[in-house]
Design an enzyme around this catalytic site. Sequence first.
Site, PDB file in Angstrom:
ATOM      1  N   GLU A 185       3.685 122.123  21.199  1.00  0.00           N
ATOM      2  CA  GLU A 185       2.875 123.257  21.308  1.00  0.00           C
ATOM      3  C   GLU A 185       3.134 124.200  20.183  1.00  0.00           C
ATOM      4  OE1 GLU A 185       3.703 125.384  24.834  1.00  0.00           O
ATOM      5  OE2 GLU A 185       2.167 127.152  24.626  1.00  0.00           O
TER       6      GLU A 185
ATOM      7  N   HIS B   7       6.298 118.897  26.887  1.00  0.00           N
ATOM      8  CA  HIS B   7       6.063 119.340  25.671  1.00  0.00           C
ATOM      9  C   HIS B   7       7.128 120.163  24.981  1.00  0.00           C
ATOM     10  CE1 HIS B   7       4.354 122.896  27.807  1.00  0.00           C
ATOM     11  NE2 HIS B   7       5.064 123.424  26.857  1.00  0.00           N
TER      12      HIS B   7
ATOM     13  N   HIS C 247      10.335 127.044  23.563  1.00  0.00           N
ATOM     14  CA  HIS C 247      10.685 126.627  24.864  1.00  0.00           C
ATOM     15  C   HIS C 247      10.413 124.966  24.956  1.00  0.00           C
ATOM     16  CE1 HIS C 247       6.491 127.816  25.261  1.00  0.00           C
ATOM     17  NE2 HIS C 247       6.427 126.267  26.009  1.00  0.00           N
TER      18      HIS C 247
HETATM   19 CO    CO Z   1       4.577 125.549  26.785  1.00  0.00          CO
END
Ligand code: CO
Length: 141
Positions: free
Chosen positions: A131, A82, A7
């Site tokens: 991440e 992110h 994502h």
């Molecule tokens: Co995230």
Amino acid sequence: MIGRLNHVGVAVPSIEDAKQTYRDLYGVPESAITETKELPPAGVKFAFVNVDNSQIELIEPLGENSPIVNFLQKNPKGGQHHVCFEVADIYAARDEMVAKGATVLNEPRIGAHGTPIIFIHPKNSNGVLIELMETPKAAHG
Ligand code: CO
């Protein structure tokens, strides 16, 4: 090596307003947008906008000490925060990052998908906060 792009995280002042943007401007059906939930250890509320090949993770501060408060002060309308890639084993990934001299920002903890995550400092990746998230066991069904 990193796996699938899971994502893109977007920090927003209001998740509900951001959901409306994805519905009204981009035509995402309500059924593709998840309920807003709280993740107190991370200091955020979150919801996912599901698109064909990935997700947008909308995050809004939860509490005054939320780690995204400063980001939103610099980016009052919100902004791309992110990028999240999947890895097979979060502890192996953490050890490899440390061995390569990267700055790992947290001990593995459970993230919004219910699997452990770590964050890598933006200075290690051309200014992008990365991440890493362990792939969910029943992934992509
Ligand atoms: Co995230």
